[in-house]
Scaffold this motif. Structure first.
Motif, PDB file in Angstrom:
ATOM      1  N   VAL A 126      22.317 -39.723  21.433  1.00  0.00           N
ATOM      2  CA  VAL A 126      21.936 -38.329  21.167  1.00  0.00           C
ATOM      3  C   VAL A 126      23.127 -37.385  21.321  1.00  0.00           C
ATOM      4  CG1 VAL A 126      19.569 -38.772  21.940  1.00  0.00           C
ATOM      5  CG2 VAL A 126      21.233 -37.788  23.551  1.00  0.00           C
ATOM      6  N   ARG A 127      24.285 -37.923  21.660  1.00  0.00           N
ATOM      7  CA  ARG A 127      25.461 -37.076  21.852  1.00  0.00           C
ATOM      8  C   ARG A 127      26.238 -36.959  20.544  1.00  0.00           C
ATOM      9  NH1 ARG A 127      28.605 -38.489  27.337  1.00  0.00           N
ATOM     10  NH2 ARG A 127      29.546 -36.495  26.754  1.00  0.00           N
ATOM     11  N   PHE A 128      26.675 -35.756  20.228  1.00  0.00           N
ATOM     12  CA  PHE A 128      27.401 -35.498  18.992  1.00  0.00           C
ATOM     13  C   PHE A 128      28.899 -35.667  19.247  1.00  0.00           C
ATOM     14  CE2 PHE A 128      29.444 -32.403  16.045  1.00  0.00           C
ATOM     15  CZ  PHE A 128      29.140 -33.058  14.861  1.00  0.00           C
ATOM     16  N   ARG A 129      29.519 -36.561  18.478  1.00  0.00           N
ATOM     17  CA  ARG A 129      30.934 -36.859  18.679  1.00  0.00           C
ATOM     18  C   ARG A 129      31.810 -36.400  17.523  1.00  0.00           C
ATOM     19  NH1 ARG A 129      32.005 -38.042  23.989  1.00  0.00           N
ATOM     20  NH2 ARG A 129      30.593 -39.649  24.814  1.00  0.00           N
ATOM     21  N   GLY A 130      31.211 -35.888  16.465  1.00  0.00           N
ATOM     22  CA  GLY A 130      31.996 -35.510  15.298  1.00  0.00           C
ATOM     23  C   GLY A 130      32.528 -34.090  15.381  1.00  0.00           C
ATOM     24  N   ASP A 131      33.076 -33.638  14.281  1.00  0.00           N
ATOM     25  CA  ASP A 131      33.567 -32.268  14.202  1.00  0.00           C
ATOM     26  C   ASP A 131      32.494 -31.384  13.582  1.00  0.00           C
ATOM     27  OD1 ASP A 131      36.087 -32.882  15.240  1.00  0.00           O
ATOM     28  OD2 ASP A 131      36.819 -33.517  13.257  1.00  0.00           O
ATOM     29  N   TYR A 132      32.393 -30.165  14.038  1.00  0.00           N
ATOM     30  CA  TYR A 132      31.447 -29.223  13.454  1.00  0.00           C
ATOM     31  C   TYR A 132      31.930 -28.826  12.055  1.00  0.00           C
ATOM     32  CZ  TYR A 132      29.537 -28.745  18.147  1.00  0.00           C
ATOM     33  OH  TYR A 132      28.972 -29.009  19.361  1.00  0.00           O
TER      34      TYR A 132
END
Length: 444
Positions: free
Chosen positions: A35-41
């Motif tokens: 559930v953790r976002f690791r990419g770039d916005y």
């Protein structure tokens, strides 16, 4: 000096140190990795004003603009152009709750006018200074009835009430320990015999809610409901489409103790589901059980007219467990919207808009029946909305309407609930009917 800038690295480290961790990753370590976002916005590069306007025009062009024949609680009514112009003024658009009466006379004044108009429209004694929407207004009416009923903890709702409203009421009931029960429908209307056939039917019932017109557009006859409910010491709640009350019998005339509903039909655009405004009106004896605010008129020490917050039965003003609502900021901007609408339309304008809606719906219904492919499911009086069954593939017909730029009602069973407002022209209605495939016989 730079109060709108994001936190600096020093700010972040100070906050992390205070909670006892040394990094952002450590702060969120307990969260599952999936559930953790690791990419770039995906944030766009900076744009000029012209580029921003072009971008939003391109995005807006992706919306399909449809001619609306759908209702089910939200209706495509006319909005006078002056209303959004007036409400965009900063003193209205950015104003907050009028806690200080001496500097909030304008806001208090229009809320007072809103209350006056809604009380007259419903025939009730008192109106509050508005709810979030019709669904939460209905839920608050349920809790209000239970609070007034003291030890009576059951609340009955007709099956002919909009299911979206009932779902919200179920949520409120669950968390407030209220026993919410449904009254069965018979031939498309509320079955009064359910309430009167057994002496125990209304035992422990704090209130009963019905809807006018009901979820199928039928105008129900509520004769005898108030007497039966009041005999059992319960409250009678009528949920009604606000604009329809310009010509229909008012909740007060049905003997209602509380009137609720959505004010969207009073000139508020459909705008993808909100914001709207819920209204709540009641008899004078229930005023101290009513949530929200009530604005009153008085005289100041110079004898001049002044407006004040007469009642604020909310959790920050009294003991929290005794509060009637936890609403912290009412929908006064949308209350102003419907106030300006009713002021511009006047009694006659509201009546004419309602009569045009009625005439258009009955014309559409007659034309659909003439095709031989539809039948009116319930032979009951209706206002501007009705339920018909189709003898063919209803999904395919619905798609055919969409392809032609028409929102062809709300799908129900193998048929449609169509709604018509004063905005729909004869040409638009005829166009919808022309899209229905012909058939030699009525197979229904």
């Amino acid at each position: 000096m730079y109060k709108y800038f994001p936190h600096t690295e020093e700010d972040l480290q100070a906050m992390l140190s205070l909670v006892g961790v040394d990094s952002i990753d450590a702060l969120y370590a307990q969260l599952p990795e999936q559930v953790r976002f690791r990419g770039d916005y995906q944030l766009p590069l900076s744009m000029s004003e012209m580029e921003v306007r072009q971008l939003f025009q391109q995005l807006g062009a992706q919306n399909q603009q449809l001619t609306c024949f759908a209702g089910a609680g939200v209706y495509d009514h006319y909005t006078p152009a002056v209303i959004p112009q007036l409400l965009s003024r900063s003193e209205f658009l950015t104003s907050y709750t009028p806690y200080q009466a001496e500097i909030s006379q304008g806001t208090l004044h229009y809320i007072f006018e809103y209350q006056s108009m809604m009380a007259e429209l419903t025939g009730m004694d008192i109106s509050n200074a508005s709810m979030y929407d019709g669904s939460t207004a209905a839920a608050e009416a349920m809790m209000m009835a239970v609070a007034a009923g003291k030890k009576q903890n059951r609340f009955l709702v007709s099956e002919t009430v909009d299911p979206k409203v009932v779902d919200v009421m179920k949520t409120y009931a669950h968390f407030h320990g209220i026993e919410l029960e449904m009254i069965p429908a018979k031939d498309g209307v509320t079955d009064l015999t359910t309430l009167t056939s057994q002496p125990s039917s209304l035992t422990g019932v704090a209130g009963v809610m019905v809807q006018q017109p009901n979820k199928l557009g039928i105008v129900e006859d509520y004769t005898g409901f108030a007497d039966a409910i009041h005999a059992a010491k319960g409250l009678f709640v009528v949920s009604a489409v606000a604009a329809d009350l310009a010509v229909l019998k008012t909740p007060a005339e049905w003997g209602a103790d509380i009137a609720v509903g959505d004010g969207q039909s009073l000139g508020i655009p459909m705008q993808w589901g909100g914001p709207y405004v819920g209204y709540m009106c009641c008899t004078e004896k229930l005023i101290r059980k009513m949530p929200g605010r009530i604005v009153g008129k008085t005289l100041d020490n110079r004898g001049q007219r002044a407006f004040v917050l007469t009642l604020q039965a909310r959790e920050q003003h009294i003991r929290r467990q005794k509060a009637t609502s936890n609403i912290c900021s009412n929908q006064s901007l949308m209350a102003l919207w419907v106030t300006v609408y009713m002021s511009l339309m006047g009694r006659q304008g509201l009546k004419e808009a309602a009569e045009l809606s009625y005439a258009g719906a009955h014309y559409l219904c007659d034309e659909l029946l003439k095709t031989g492919r539809f039948r009116l499911v319930y032979d009951k009086p209706f206002f501007n909305e009705f339920y018909v069954e189709y003898d063919g593939d209803a999904d395919a017909l619905y798609q055919r309407f969409l392809d032609a730029g028409l929102l062809g009602g709300v799908r129900q069973g193998n048929g449609f609930i169509f709604a018509v407002t004063e905005k729909r022209t004869k040409e638009e209605i005829d166009r919808l009917v022309s899209l229905i495939p012909s058939t030699p016989t009525n197979s229904l």
